[in-house]
Design an enzyme around this catalytic site. Structure first.
Site, short mmCIF file in Angstrom:
data_model
loop_
_atom_site.label_atom_id
_atom_site.label_comp_id
_atom_site.label_asym_id
_atom_site.label_seq_id
_atom_site.Cartn_x
_atom_site.Cartn_y
_atom_site.Cartn_z
N HIS A 175 -53.28 -33.53 -32.92
CA HIS A 175 -52.44 -34.07 -33.98
C HIS A 175 -53.16 -35.00 -34.94
O HIS A 175 -52.72 -36.13 -35.18
CB HIS A 175 -51.24 -34.82 -33.36
CG HIS A 175 -50.15 -33.90 -32.90
ND1 HIS A 175 -49.51 -33.03 -33.76
CD2 HIS A 175 -49.60 -33.71 -31.69
CE1 HIS A 175 -48.62 -32.33 -33.08
NE2 HIS A 175 -48.64 -32.72 -31.82
N HIS A 235 -47.19 -26.59 -34.33
CA HIS A 235 -47.46 -27.27 -35.59
C HIS A 235 -48.44 -26.51 -36.48
O HIS A 235 -48.70 -26.92 -37.61
CB HIS A 235 -47.98 -28.68 -35.33
CG HIS A 235 -46.88 -29.66 -35.06
ND1 HIS A 235 -46.38 -30.51 -36.02
CD2 HIS A 235 -46.16 -29.89 -33.94
CE1 HIS A 235 -45.40 -31.24 -35.49
NE2 HIS A 235 -45.25 -30.88 -34.23
N HIS A 286 -49.65 -22.87 -25.60
CA HIS A 286 -49.30 -24.20 -26.09
C HIS A 286 -48.04 -24.79 -25.46
O HIS A 286 -48.04 -25.92 -25.02
CB HIS A 286 -49.14 -24.18 -27.61
CG HIS A 286 -48.74 -25.50 -28.17
ND1 HIS A 286 -49.60 -26.57 -28.25
CD2 HIS A 286 -47.55 -25.96 -28.63
CE1 HIS A 286 -48.97 -27.62 -28.75
NE2 HIS A 286 -47.72 -27.28 -28.99
N ASN A 620 -33.96 -38.69 -64.50
CA ASN A 620 -33.85 -37.47 -65.29
C ASN A 620 -34.97 -37.38 -66.29
O ASN A 620 -35.23 -38.30 -67.04
CB ASN A 620 -32.51 -37.46 -66.04
CG ASN A 620 -31.43 -36.89 -65.17
OD1 ASN A 620 -31.61 -36.77 -63.97
ND2 ASN A 620 -30.32 -36.55 -65.76
N SER A 624 -34.10 -32.77 -65.55
CA SER A 624 -34.65 -32.50 -64.22
C SER A 624 -34.75 -33.78 -63.41
O SER A 624 -34.78 -34.87 -63.97
CB SER A 624 -36.05 -31.91 -64.33
OG SER A 624 -36.00 -30.67 -64.95
#
Lengths: 651, 133
Positions: A175, A235, A286, A620, A624
Site C-alpha cells: 500500500h 487495489h 490476495h 460556477n 459549470s
C-alpha cells in the site's frame, strides 16, 4: 555481628525486595495489558471503517450500472462516457507513439534507466527514491510498456518450485509504503535468481509512494521475470485507485503525463496474474476462496477482460439482473452503445464472481461460507471451506494477504491459512507490525517481522498508543457526524421520556444499527459520550465538539450532512463523468447525477436548496461547477482539537 | 505456537478488565477455563461465569498508586528518588515473576531518562497513572 544475624537480615531484606519486585511486575503487566487492549480497539475501529468504505466502493459499482441504464437514456448523446468506462481497446499503436515523443530534458537529474534493464537499475531506483527523486514520465511509461508485454505472456497462475537451497519469500500488502519495501529488500536481500519473491497484491493506494513501489517492483520483475512474481490485489483496480489515493498521487506527481500513465496502468492491472502455486502445495492469492472456487476455471479465463473488478458485467439477458439490489429491472435499452462486439469483451458473471472471491474474501473462524458483509464483496470462508478446497486440488496451505494484522501475520484454520501483511504502521504510526514469510519445500514456513519508524528510537509504547487511539477516535467521530440526523432519530425513538438520556445498552444498539460498524461500543463509550453518575448516556454529547463546516449558512444541515457523507462517492462519480479531466461538470449533469444518486442510494433529502448551494458557493464558471472545489468545501471541524486549527480553511 | 499466543491473549483480556492477577494466579485462572484437553482456545461459555465471579468478588484488585511507590522505595533504600537502569533490570529480570526481554525493553523505553540512565520513579508513576485515566 555474627554471621547468623547478618544472614537473617539479608533474608529479610531480600524478602522485602522480592515483594517489592512482585508488586512492580504485577502493576506493569496490568498497565501493559490495558495499552495493548487500547491498541486492539483502535485497530478495530480503523478496520471497520476501512471495510465499510470498501463496501461503499462496491455499492458504487452498482450505481454505475444503474446510472448507465438511466443516464444514457436521459442524455442520449453521451456515449463517450460509456466508451471511457468500458472500452479497453485503445489502440496500442497510439500509445507507443505517444510515449516515444516525450522528451527528457538535460536538466532532469533523476534516475535514468538503461534498457534492457539489469540489476544495477534496481539499485539506481532505490537510491534515487531514497532521496525522494521522481522518475521521469518517459521512463515510467517505458517500464510500463515493457512490463505489460511481459505480463501478457504470463499464465493466470504461475507455478513455482522451491528447493532447500532456494527458498522463496512471500510479501503481503504494501500500500504505497516505500519504507517497508526498502526494509524488506534490506533485511531479506534484493531479488535474484537465488532469492525469489512473490508480492501478493495491493502494492498501491493509501501510502504516498505507490508509484515508486510499482516502479521498483516492475523493474525487479523485468530484470528477473522468472523469480519475481506479482499477484493482483483488489487495489490493482483503477476504480479503487480513484477513491484510495493512487490516482491523485499520479496526477499530482505527473502533471503533464499523469493521465496517460493512468490509462496504461488500467491495462497493466488486468494482466497481473491471479495467483501463484508453490510446489503444487501452497496457493498464494490476495484475498481468499469461497465454497465454489474453481481453480480449473480460473486457470482458463481471459483475465485481462476484467477491467475493474468493481464493474460487474452488464446483464445481457434479463436473468442476471437480480444481484446486489440492482433496481433497474429488465429493460436493457442502453445496448445500442454496446453493439460493437463488446459482448465478448467481458467475462461472464460467474467468472467475474470467481475472481471477486479470490481478491476480496476473508477467512473466519465460523464454519461455512457467507457473503462478506464487512466489505461488500467476496465472502467469509470457514475452516471447513478451506479443507474442502485444499483437498479438492491436493493443496496443503493457503497464503493470503488483504487484512492488516497487529503482528504482521496470522495463522488460522488449523495452520492451513496464513495471512501475511507487509505494510507496518498501516493505519497510524505504531498501529501494527509488518511481516514476510520464507518457504521452501519440506520445511515449515519462517516468519520475519518488522516495524518501520521515523525516529531512530521507537517512542514508548504508551505514546504510540495515544497517537493511534486518538486518530481512530477522530475518524469514528467523523463517521458519527456524517450520520447525525439518522442517529438522533433513533436515539429519540428510544428516549420515550425525552430526557436526553439512554441506557448504555440502548445507546450501543443505536450506534451499531445506524453506523453498521461492528465495534465494542460499551468500551468505547467513554471516548465518545458523557455518562452521568447513574451510568446513563447523554446521547447528544457526542455532537458537541464536532460539526461539519457549512459552506453556505442558509442551507439546511441535512443537505450538508448528506453531501459530506457521500463526498468520496460523489468525487469518484464526477471524476468518471469528467472523462477529459477538466475538473468541471455542467450544472445540468450535476443535477441529473444528483437525482440518480438520490434515487439509487435512497437518500431522502430536500434538495430544493441544491441550486442555491452551488450558486452561492460561487463555483460556477460559465454554467459549470468545479466539483473538486465543491466537495472540498464539506469538511469536519473538531472544535477542541489543536490539529484542526492548522487544517482549517479560510472560507 | 498457537497455544502460546492464545495464552497471552487471555491474560491481556483479563487484565484489561481491571484485574491484576499475578502470573501464578493467572495460570490458575486459565486452568479453570481451559478445556479438559487443551486445544489452545478458550471457549467463551466457560470463560464468562468464571470471569463474572472474579469481577463480582473483586478479586485481583489493581495495586494502588501509593503501594507501588513504596515498592520502588524498598528497592531504593538510600532514598535517592531513583533507580539506576542496571538496578531496575536486575530486579525485574532476576527476582520475583521475572520479566521477559521484551517486557523489560518495553518498560525501559518509557521509564528511563536517557540522560541520567535512571528511572525517577515518582515521576514515572505519576505519568503512567495520568495516562491510564
Amino acid at each position: 555481628m555474627g554471621c547468623g544475624t547478618s544472614s537473617s537480615m539479608k533474608d529479610k531484606k531480600s524478602e522485602k525486595a522480592l515483594k517489592a519486585a512482585l508488586v512492580i511486575q504485577n502493576w506493569y503487566r496490568g498497565h501493559s495489558a490495558q495499552l495493548k487492549t487500547r491498541q486492539r480497539y483502535a485497530l478495530t475501529i480503523f478496520q471497520s471503517i476501512e471495510y465499510a468504505d470498501e463496501q461503499g466502493q462496491l455499492e458504487l459499482s452498482n450505481f454505475f450500472s444503474f446510472m448507465l441504464e438511466n443516464y444514457t437514456r436521459l442524455l442520449e448523446e453521451d456515449s463517450e462516457l460509456v466508451t471511457h468506462l468500458f472500452d479497453s481497446n485503445i489502440q496500442d499503436k497510439d500509445r507507443q507513439d505517444y510515449w516515444v515523443l516525450i522528451d527528457v530534458p538535460d536538466s532532469y537529474c533523476g534516475p535514468r534507466l538503461q534498457f534492457p534493464l539489469t540489476f544495477t537499475d534496481i539499485d539506481l531506483l532505490i537510491e534515487a527514491f531514497k532521496q525522494q527523486q521522481i522518475l521521469h514520465a518517459y521512463y515510467v511509461l517505458e517500464v510500463l510498456f515493457e512490463t505489460k508485454k511481459l505480463l501478457q505472456q504470463m499464465p493466470n497462475f504461475t507455478h513455482i518450485k522451491t528447493s532447500p537451497s532456494k527458498e522463496i519469500t512471500i510479501c503481503g500488502d504494501l500500500h504505497g509504503k516505500l519504507d517497508d519495501l526498502f526494509l524488506i529488500y534490506y533485511k531479506n536481500g534484493l531479488p535474484s535468481v537465488s532469492n525469489p519473491y512473490v508480492f501478493n497484491g495491493d502494492f498501491v493506494d493509501r501510502g504516498k509512494n505507490s508509484m515508486e513501489i510499482l516502479m521498483i517492483l516492475f523493474v525487479s520483475f523485468l530484470v528477473y521475470p522468472n523469480d519475481l512474481h506479482l499477484n493482483r490485489g483488489n487495489h490493482e483496480d483503477f476504480m479503487m485507485n480513484m477513491r484510495y489515493g493512487f490516482t491523485n498521487e499520479v496526477l499530482h506527481k505527473y502533471k503533464l503525463h499523469g493521465k496517460k500513465i493512468l490509462q496504461v496502468l488500467e491495462d497493466i492491472y488486468t494482466w497481473l496474474p491471479i495467483g501463484t502455486i508453490i510446489d503444487n502445495e501452497i496457493l498464494v492469492i490476495h484475498g481468499g476462496i469461497s465454497e465454489s472456487t474453481d481453480l480449473n476455471l480460473l486457470h482458463r479465463i481471459e483475465r485481462n477482460k476484467l477491467k475493474s473488478v468493481l464493474m460487474p458485467p452488464i446483464p445481457i439477458d434479463g436473468d442476471h439482473a437480480t444481484e446486489k439490489g440492482n433496481k433497474v429491472g429488465t429493460t436493457i435499452t442502453a445496448r445500442g452503445i454496446r453493439t460493437n462486439g463488446s459482448l465478448s469483451e467481458q467475462l461472464t458473471k460467474h467468472e467475474w464472481e470467481q475472481v471477486i472471491d479470490i481478491l476480496w474474501s476473508d477467512p473466519r473462524g465460523k464454519r461455512g461460507c457467507y457473503p462478506n458483509t464487512g466489505r461488500g464483496g467476496g465472502c467469509y470462508f470457514g475452516p471447513d471451506i478451506t479443507s474442502k478446497i485444499l483437498n479438492k486440488y491436493q493443496l496443503k496451505m493457503l497464503i493470503r494477504s488483504h487484512e492488516c494484522k497487529p503482528e504482521g501475520y496470522e495463522i488460522c484454520h488449523d495452520g492451513k491459512v496464513i495471512t501475511v501483511f507487509s505494510a507496518s504502521n498501516y493505519y497510524e504510526e505504531g498501529s501494527n507490525r509488518g511481516a514476510y514469510i520464507r518457504v521452501s519445500s519440506g520445511t515449515p514456513p519462517r516468519f520475519f517481522q518488522y516495524q518501520v519508524t521515523r525516529a531512530t528510537c521507537l517512542r514508548p509504547l504508551y505514546q504510540r498508543m495515544n497517537a493511534v487511539e486518538s486518530r481512530a477516535i477522530r475518524m469514528l467521530k467523523e463517521r458519527m457526524i456524517s450520520q447525525k440526523t439518522d442517529l438522533i432519530r433513533v436515539f429519540q425513538l428510544q428516549d420515550s421520556s425525552k430526557s436526553g438520556k439512554l441506557s448504555v445498552g440502548q445507546w450501543a444498539f443505536s450506534m451499531e444499527n445506524i453506523l453498521g460498524l461492528n465495534l465494542p461500543w460499551r468500551s468505547l463509550s467513554s471516548h465518545l459520550v458523557t455518562t452521568d453518575k447513574d451510568g446513563n448516556i447523554d446521547y447528544m454529547s457526542s455532537f458537541q465538539d464536532i460539526h461539519i463546516q457549512k459552506p453556505v449558512k442558509e442551507v439546511q444541515s441535512t443537505l450538508i450532512e448528506t453531501v459530506y457523507r457521500y463526498r468520496s462517492d460523489l468525487q469518484i462519480i464526477f471524476n468518471v463523468i469528467d472523462s477529459n479531466h477538466s475538473g468541471l461538470i455542467s450544472m445540468e449533469e450535476f443535477r441529473s447525477i444528483w437525482k440518480l444518486f438520490k434515487s439509487h442510494y435512497r437518500v431522502c433529502v430536500d434538495d430544493s436548496q441544491l441550486d442555491e448551494l452551488t450558486e452561492r458557493m460561487d463555483l460556477n464558471k460559465d454554467g459549470s461547477i468545479d466539483f473538486n472545489e465543491f466537495l472540498k468545501a464539506f469538511y469536519v471541524v473538531h472544535k477542541f482539537d489543536k490539529l484542526s486549527k492548522s487544517d482549517t480553511k479560510v472560507a | 505456537m498457537s497455544q502460546i499466543i492464545q495464552w497471552i491473549e487471555i491474560g491481556t483480556i483479563i487484565r484489561s478488565l481491571g484485574c491484576c492477577p499475578s502470573e501464578g494466579e493467572l495460570h490458575d485462572l486459565i486452568a479453570e477455563v481451559e478445556e479438559e484437553e487443551p486445544t489452545g482456545y478458550i471457549r467463551f461459555e466457560k470463560f464468562l461465569p468464571v470471569m463474572t465471579e472474579v469481577l463480582l468478588e473483586r478479586r485481583y484488585r489493581p495495586i494502588p498508586e501509593d503501594i507501588l511507590h513504596r515498592a520502588f522505595e524498598v528497592l531504593d533504600p538510600a532514598k535517592r528518588g531513583f533507580l539506576s537502569k542496571e538496578e531496575l533490570i536486575k530486579y525485574m529480570t532476576e527476582v520475583g515473576e521475572r520479566f521477559s526481554q521484551e517486557e523489560m525493553e518495553e518498560m525501559l523505553s518509557a521509564a528511563i531518562d536517557p540522560e541520567s540512565n535512571s528511572i525517577h520513579y515518582k515521576d514515572y508513576i505519576t505519568m503512567m497513572v495520568v495516562d491510564e485515566n
